[in-house]
Enzyme design. Structure first.
Site, PDB file in Angstrom:
ATOM      1  NE  ARG A 158      -4.382  -1.024  -0.017  1.00  0.00           N
ATOM      2  CZ  ARG A 158      -4.598  -2.022  -0.845  1.00  0.00           C
ATOM      3  NH1 ARG A 158      -3.624  -2.439  -1.645  1.00  0.00           N
ATOM      4  NH2 ARG A 158      -5.779  -2.629  -0.890  1.00  0.00           N
ATOM      5  CD  GLU A 213      -2.673   4.067  -5.090  1.00  0.00           C
ATOM      6  OE1 GLU A 213      -3.779   3.476  -5.200  1.00  0.00           O
ATOM      7  OE2 GLU A 213      -1.614   3.468  -4.867  1.00  0.00           O
ATOM      8  CG  HIS A 242      -2.992   0.338  -6.893  1.00  0.00           C
ATOM      9  ND1 HIS A 242      -3.235   0.973  -5.706  1.00  0.00           N
ATOM     10  CD2 HIS A 242      -3.231  -0.989  -6.654  1.00  0.00           C
ATOM     11  CE1 HIS A 242      -3.611   0.100  -4.780  1.00  0.00           C
ATOM     12  NE2 HIS A 242      -3.608  -1.108  -5.342  1.00  0.00           N
TER      13      HIS A 242
END
Length: 340
Positions: A252, A281, A305
């Site tokens: 993360r 993000e 991601h």
């Protein structure tokens, strides 16, 4: 509760990541699927929801208040983590929060190993150097002109890259993903060590967090983001790592201090790094030091991601979501006394 009120309203607020399946529920229900939800539209879209399906959109304490989501009973996160939801606020109202664990293990583990190779072998830099057109068009490519590009793949101290059999890979976060990466790394001939989280005494088969950083040439992060893991890898940690070390983060954003990482790469404290996750993000210009001009030219590989993304993962996520919602609606129908 009137019979006409006993209706589930399922709202998927970011179907951009994965198609939302149809649900076979025991009673009437409605289903609203939004490809993406701007924060300004969030509250109006979920005000009548009994079930919310999300992936990365944050559901704060305000969003989970009875004033904003009075009918909400269930949140399903189409992802492994739960950090996008204020769990305490949900629990205080008796709202169940479920995720989809294990759906992306194959994809993320393979992506992690791919990132390792991309950094250690400097694939991106070598590709760019191989195809680059010189500013002086009278010259040929760098490879043709110099006869070799091997200088570009050397480590900061001038040494050639290590082979897998010469690597010691440290895994921090030893759940299903960490175990899968361990198996893959051992299959490649790497020595694998498992480090405890920072500040935790090592259990059998594991070593201290700091010892893992000192002894390894590759560090892979596979642990959740929490108050305890925020900026877990920062300046002090980079100072004790090997100058040959490669850091790979498929966990993360926020676990690695991004500014400290850029500075560590600039001064050669570590050899290289790769990440699929970011503190903010989606990441754009100004959101992350990793995307800034300061990071240009560093041995840094960035992906957006998408380590999780594969056809198998999509199938797993849809099956998990469908099973979770259908089972919950059978076990906890809206006319259940606890829902009145």
């Amino acid at each position: 509760m009137a019979a006409e009120d006993i209706t589930h309203h399922i709202v998927a607020i970011e179907a951009v990541h994965c198609p939302i399946p149809e649900f076979d529920l025991p009673g009437p229900h409605t289903r609203a699927v939004h490809r993406w939800t701007d924060p300004a539209d969030l509250h109006s879209r979920i005000k009548d929801a009994t079930i919310i399906v999300t992936t990365t959109t944050r559901l704060t304490a305000e969003t989970l208040s009875a004033e904003v989501t009075p009918k909400l009973r269930l949140i399903v996160i189409m992802a492994t983590g739960t950090d996008c939801v204020d769990i305490a606020a949900a629990s205080a109202r008796g709202i169940i929060v479920c995720n989809c664990p294990g759906c992306n293990i194959d994809s993320v583990s393979q992506h992690a190993i791919g990132l390792y190779f991309a950094v250690r072998r400097k694939f991106v830099e070598l590709h760019n150097a191989t195809v680059a057109v010189p500013a002086d068009l009278a010259l040929d490519t760098e490879w043709k002109t110099n006869g070799s590009l091997l200088s570009r793949v050397r480590a900061p101290d001038g040494q050639a890259p290590l082979l897998c059999s010469d690597e010691t890979l440290c895994i921090i976060g030893y759940g299903s993903l960490g175990k899968r990466i361990e198996a893959m790394a051992k299959g490649l001939g790497m020595n694998v060590i498992i480090a405890e989280r920072k500040g935790v005494a090592p259990r059998a088969g594991r070593i201290l967090f700091e010892d893992g950083l000192k002894k390894s040439t590759v560090v892979v992060l596979c642990l959740p983001r929490s108050a305890e893991t925020l900026n877990m890898i920062s300046t002090a940690e980079f100072q004790i790592m090997s100058p040959h070390a490669v850091l790979v983060n498929v966990a993360r954003g926020g676990i690695v201090d991004e500014q400290a990482l850029v500075e560590a790469l600039k001064r050669g404290a570590i050899s290289g790094a790769a990440t699929d996750v970011y503190a903010t993000e989606p990441a754009g210009r100004g959101d992350s030091p990793l995307l800034s001009p300061e990071a240009a030219g560093l041995d840094l590989v960035l992906t957006p991601h998408l380590a999780w993304y594969s056809e198998r993962t999509l199938q797993n996520l849809q099956a998990s979501l469908k099973n979770t919602i259908e089972k919950w609606c059978v076990d906890y129908p809206l006319e259940h006394p606890g829902h009145i």
